[in-house]
Design a protein around this motif. Structure first.
Motif, mmCIF file in Angstrom:
data_model
loop_
_atom_site.group_PDB
_atom_site.id
_atom_site.type_symbol
_atom_site.label_atom_id
_atom_site.label_comp_id
_atom_site.label_asym_id
_atom_site.label_seq_id
_atom_site.Cartn_x
_atom_site.Cartn_y
_atom_site.Cartn_z
ATOM 1 N N LEU A 1 95.138 -95.745 -21.407
ATOM 2 C CA LEU A 1 96.129 -96.406 -22.175
ATOM 3 C C LEU A 1 95.572 -97.810 -22.383
ATOM 4 O O LEU A 1 95.757 -98.362 -23.572
ATOM 5 C CB LEU A 1 97.435 -96.365 -21.113
ATOM 6 N N HIS A 2 94.829 -98.594 -21.441
ATOM 7 C CA HIS A 2 94.207 -99.718 -21.917
ATOM 8 C C HIS A 2 93.445 -99.552 -23.098
ATOM 9 O O HIS A 2 93.614 -100.633 -24.318
ATOM 10 C CB HIS A 2 93.592 -100.491 -20.763
ATOM 11 N N ALA A 3 92.442 -98.714 -23.340
ATOM 12 C CA ALA A 3 91.537 -98.641 -24.473
ATOM 13 C C ALA A 3 92.156 -98.232 -25.655
ATOM 14 O O ALA A 3 91.963 -98.646 -26.719
ATOM 15 C CB ALA A 3 90.727 -97.354 -24.079
ATOM 16 N N VAL A 4 93.382 -97.412 -25.548
ATOM 17 C CA VAL A 4 94.084 -97.014 -26.689
ATOM 18 C C VAL A 4 94.949 -98.417 -27.351
ATOM 19 O O VAL A 4 95.073 -98.656 -28.413
ATOM 20 C CB VAL A 4 95.523 -96.056 -26.378
ATOM 21 N N GLU A 5 95.508 -98.979 -26.412
ATOM 22 C CA GLU A 5 96.333 -100.407 -26.910
ATOM 23 C C GLU A 5 95.136 -101.410 -27.400
ATOM 24 O O GLU A 5 95.387 -101.631 -28.652
ATOM 25 C CB GLU A 5 96.863 -101.011 -25.897
ATOM 26 N N ARG A 6 94.164 -101.485 -26.883
ATOM 27 C CA ARG A 6 92.933 -102.235 -27.413
ATOM 28 C C ARG A 6 92.679 -101.901 -28.829
ATOM 29 O O ARG A 6 92.301 -102.664 -29.811
ATOM 30 C CB ARG A 6 92.019 -102.416 -26.615
ATOM 31 N N THR A 7 92.580 -100.431 -29.050
ATOM 32 C CA THR A 7 91.820 -99.909 -30.294
ATOM 33 C C THR A 7 92.918 -100.246 -31.214
ATOM 34 O O THR A 7 92.503 -100.512 -32.451
ATOM 35 C CB THR A 7 91.590 -98.641 -29.963
ATOM 36 N N VAL A 8 94.201 -99.859 -30.863
ATOM 37 C CA VAL A 8 95.188 -99.991 -32.018
ATOM 38 C C VAL A 8 95.398 -101.647 -32.519
ATOM 39 O O VAL A 8 95.671 -101.948 -33.519
ATOM 40 C CB VAL A 8 96.442 -99.586 -31.505
ATOM 41 N N LYS A 9 95.475 -102.389 -31.379
ATOM 42 C CA LYS A 9 95.852 -104.078 -31.666
ATOM 43 C C LYS A 9 94.812 -104.829 -31.945
ATOM 44 O O LYS A 9 95.100 -105.823 -32.618
ATOM 45 C CB LYS A 9 96.801 -104.444 -30.433
ATOM 46 N N ARG A 10 93.510 -104.500 -31.489
ATOM 47 C CA ARG A 10 92.578 -105.545 -31.815
ATOM 48 C C ARG A 10 92.362 -105.536 -33.313
ATOM 49 O O ARG A 10 92.109 -106.926 -33.732
ATOM 50 C CB ARG A 10 91.440 -105.322 -31.075
ATOM 51 N N PRO A 11 92.227 -104.616 -34.013
ATOM 52 C CA PRO A 11 91.809 -104.874 -35.625
ATOM 53 C C PRO A 11 93.133 -105.549 -36.362
ATOM 54 O O PRO A 11 93.073 -105.982 -37.086
ATOM 55 C CB PRO A 11 91.781 -103.463 -36.103
ATOM 56 N N LEU A 12 94.162 -105.250 -35.509
ATOM 57 C CA LEU A 12 95.604 -105.872 -36.379
ATOM 58 C C LEU A 12 95.813 -107.148 -36.070
ATOM 59 O O LEU A 12 96.367 -107.845 -36.879
ATOM 60 C CB LEU A 12 96.843 -104.875 -36.123
ATOM 61 N N VAL A 13 95.568 -107.674 -34.895
ATOM 62 C CA VAL A 13 96.057 -109.032 -34.227
ATOM 63 C C VAL A 13 94.991 -109.972 -33.626
ATOM 64 O O VAL A 13 95.325 -110.941 -33.281
ATOM 65 C CB VAL A 13 97.521 -109.059 -33.418
ATOM 66 N N GLY A 14 93.931 -109.317 -33.194
ATOM 67 C CA GLY A 14 92.887 -109.586 -32.510
ATOM 68 C C GLY A 14 92.834 -109.498 -31.154
ATOM 69 O O GLY A 14 92.635 -110.571 -30.205
ATOM 70 N N CYS A 15 93.927 -108.708 -30.613
ATOM 71 C CA CYS A 15 94.094 -108.466 -29.240
ATOM 72 C C CYS A 15 93.132 -108.476 -28.336
ATOM 73 O O CYS A 15 91.794 -107.630 -28.421
ATOM 74 C CB CYS A 15 95.266 -107.405 -29.293
ATOM 75 N N ASP A 16 93.172 -109.182 -27.194
ATOM 76 C CA ASP A 16 92.189 -109.039 -25.840
ATOM 77 C C ASP A 16 92.877 -108.512 -24.703
ATOM 78 O O ASP A 16 92.204 -108.617 -23.671
ATOM 79 C CB ASP A 16 91.681 -110.370 -25.705
ATOM 80 N N THR A 17 94.216 -107.810 -24.905
ATOM 81 C CA THR A 17 94.816 -107.063 -23.942
ATOM 82 C C THR A 17 94.998 -107.852 -22.547
ATOM 83 O O THR A 17 94.254 -107.927 -21.686
ATOM 84 C CB THR A 17 94.036 -105.516 -23.600
ATOM 85 N N CYS A 18 95.939 -108.840 -22.966
ATOM 86 C CA CYS A 18 96.126 -109.840 -21.725
ATOM 87 C C CYS A 18 96.928 -109.298 -20.732
ATOM 88 O O CYS A 18 96.903 -109.707 -19.468
ATOM 89 C CB CYS A 18 96.666 -111.050 -22.329
#
Length: 484
Positions: free
Chosen positions: A378-395
């Motif tokens: 789930l962590h990998a999925v969230e990072r894959t979705v959000k990093r290109p959109l907002v620069g997410c580093d899954t805090c």
């Protein structure tokens, strides 16, 4: 009650002397003489011990105060750079054991050697640090920093909005950044007088020489213009004695002027010996005896920065002009579209109200997602979705709704509550990007969301919670997350 707290409560002008703790017996002896004297020009003089501003071999503020016998009047700094909640609590426990109860909480400047392309260095920023300190020591005197010396609407407006957060978080007083722009000093006082929770402010001052000005030009958040450098250089060319006398006169004059403006005191930097202190005291006395009003002071202040044949000195960057009250920036079409789209997606999936959001919430709160392979996936999925959109580093605790969908993880310091003081004309202290909080300000202004930037206190991210999905926690019942 501490001397600083008593002076602020009684509205007596006070002088705080900044000390950069160093392992130098000569410096220690000189500081002992100053601290034992305890006053400057009739005002209380108290030591403040800086944190993480010099070489790595410097002492900590706690060690610096200890080397002088832990004066009860000591104001200790705490810099949040590369620090966590546990670091702050450890320092506070050590302070309590020695009877020290005054703390200036700062996010801190750039960590030496850190570059944006390296692994992130996260900061315990001042807003949550104030909340933590206030919760654990409700009777302590807590201070915070304010940098009003900004010349673009976004960075200036964001500074004042974050200042409001610091007041809400429990700041008892502010210490301003070092600067020489009297108009901005007056502007900051105007801002404070408009606050519901009006607090005293100290202004940082320093005796400015040509050599020091050259160093300060590279310090984030401090404005030293080329016209100032040229004047200081010309004075130095006349003679060292002439330049020294002029710099002392200006320091004394600035201190007297700040008192006339209504400042509660000054935070004096760069005074290292008793002889320097006594010379400053005499210069202050001379200025006070002949000063009649703030109008008179302003004329003298500008005259002190003039010299025959030298160009007129300007304290404002050549391309900067913003003053508080001016409002002419707006989000770009791309920024507005991005905010609208992300807000819509958030409403559909994470509002906890619509059927789609409730269904996602039911799925995310299943125990399977909290540990093991499923949690990693789930962590990998969230990072894959959000990093290109907002620069997410899954805090691990998403704050996008409170930051207008500008991810705080894209700030090199990871600041969520607002900018640090190191910006220059909207540019990040690291100089490789526009400050993300300037972008956030434009979006908030265009979306009528500026109160969010002044009133929503965003907690710090605990180190152990990073690099995991935030979605299960987001959908947990509010009563189970109330203590976070």
């Amino acid at each position: 009650m501490s001397k600083l707290k008593q002076a602020l409560n009684e509205r007596r002008f006070v002088c705080v002397l900044e000390v950069v703790p160093q392992q130098s017996p000569v410096r220690l002896v000189a500081l002992e003489q100053i601290v034992q004297r305890g006053h400057l020009a009739g005002w209380p003089l108290l030591p403040a011990f800086a944190d993480r501003v010099g070489l790595h071999s410097d002492l900590s503020p706690f060690e610096g105060a200890g080397a002088l016998g832990d004066p009860a009047s000591s104001l200790l700094h705490f810099s949040g750079k590369d620090r966590e909640r546990a670091d702050l609590l450890l320092q506070m426990e050590s302070m309590k054991a020695r009877g020290l109860e005054q703390l200036l909480l700062l996010s801190g400047d750039r960590l030496p050697g850190h570059h944006p392309d390296q692994a992130p260095v996260r900061y315990l920023e001042s807003v949550p640090a104030l909340q933590i300190a206030r919760e654990h020591c409700p009777d302590w005197l807590l201070g915070a920093a304010l940098n009003p010396f900004k010349y673009r609407e976004e960075e200036g407006g964001a500074q004042y909005l974050k200042g409001q957060k610091k007041l809400l978080a429990g700041a008892d007083f502010f210490t301003l950044q070092l600067d020489f722009d009297a108009a901005k000093h007056i502007e900051a006082q105007t801002w404070m007088r408009a606050q519901v929770r009006m607090k005293p402010m100290l202004a940082c001052v320093m005796r400015l020489s040509d050599k020091r000005a050259a160093v300060l030009q590279a310090v984030p958040g401090i404005v030293i213009t080329e016209s100032m450098r040229k004047l200081l250089g010309r004075e130095q060319q006349v003679s060292q004695a002439y330049a020294s006398a002029r710099s002392l006169e200006r320091l004394a004059l600035q201190i007297v002027g700040l008192q006339l403006m209504g400042y509660a005191g000054v935070h004096v930097c760069g005074v290292h010996t008793l002889d320097e202190l006594l010379s400053l005291e005499q210069a202050i006395a001379e200025q006070r005896e002949s000063m009649t009003s703030l109008t008179d002071w302003i004329e003298r202040w500008h005259a002190s920065w003039q010299m025959p044949g030298a160009p007129e000195v300007c304290f404002v960057p050549a391309i900067g002009a913003w003053e508080m009250g001016q409002s002419n920036v707006a989000a770009t079409p791309r920024e507005r579209l991005r905010y609208a789209l992300l807000s819509m997606v958030h409403g559909q999936f994470f509002s906890r109200t619509g059927w789609l959001s409730r269904a996602l919430g039911w799925g995310m709160t299943r125990p399977i997602w909290k540990v093991g392979v499923a949690a990693d996936a789930l962590h990998a999925v969230e990072r894959t979705v959000k990093r290109p959109l907002v620069g997410c580093d899954t805090c691990g605790s998403c704050r996008l709704q409170e930051t207008l969908y500008v991810c705080p993880e894209t700030c090199p310091k990871g600041l969520a509550n607002g900018p640090c003081g190191g910006t220059r004309l909207n540019r990040c202290e690291f100089a490789d990007r526009e400050c993300v909080h300037s972008v956030k300000y434009r979006i908030a202004k265009s979306a009528n969301q500026l109160p969010v930037l002044a009133q929503t206190l965003i907690p710090c991210i605990e180190a152990g919670n990073r690099h995991r999905s935030s979605w299960p926690e987001w959908f947990e019942p509010e009563d189970s997350t109330a203590g976070r």
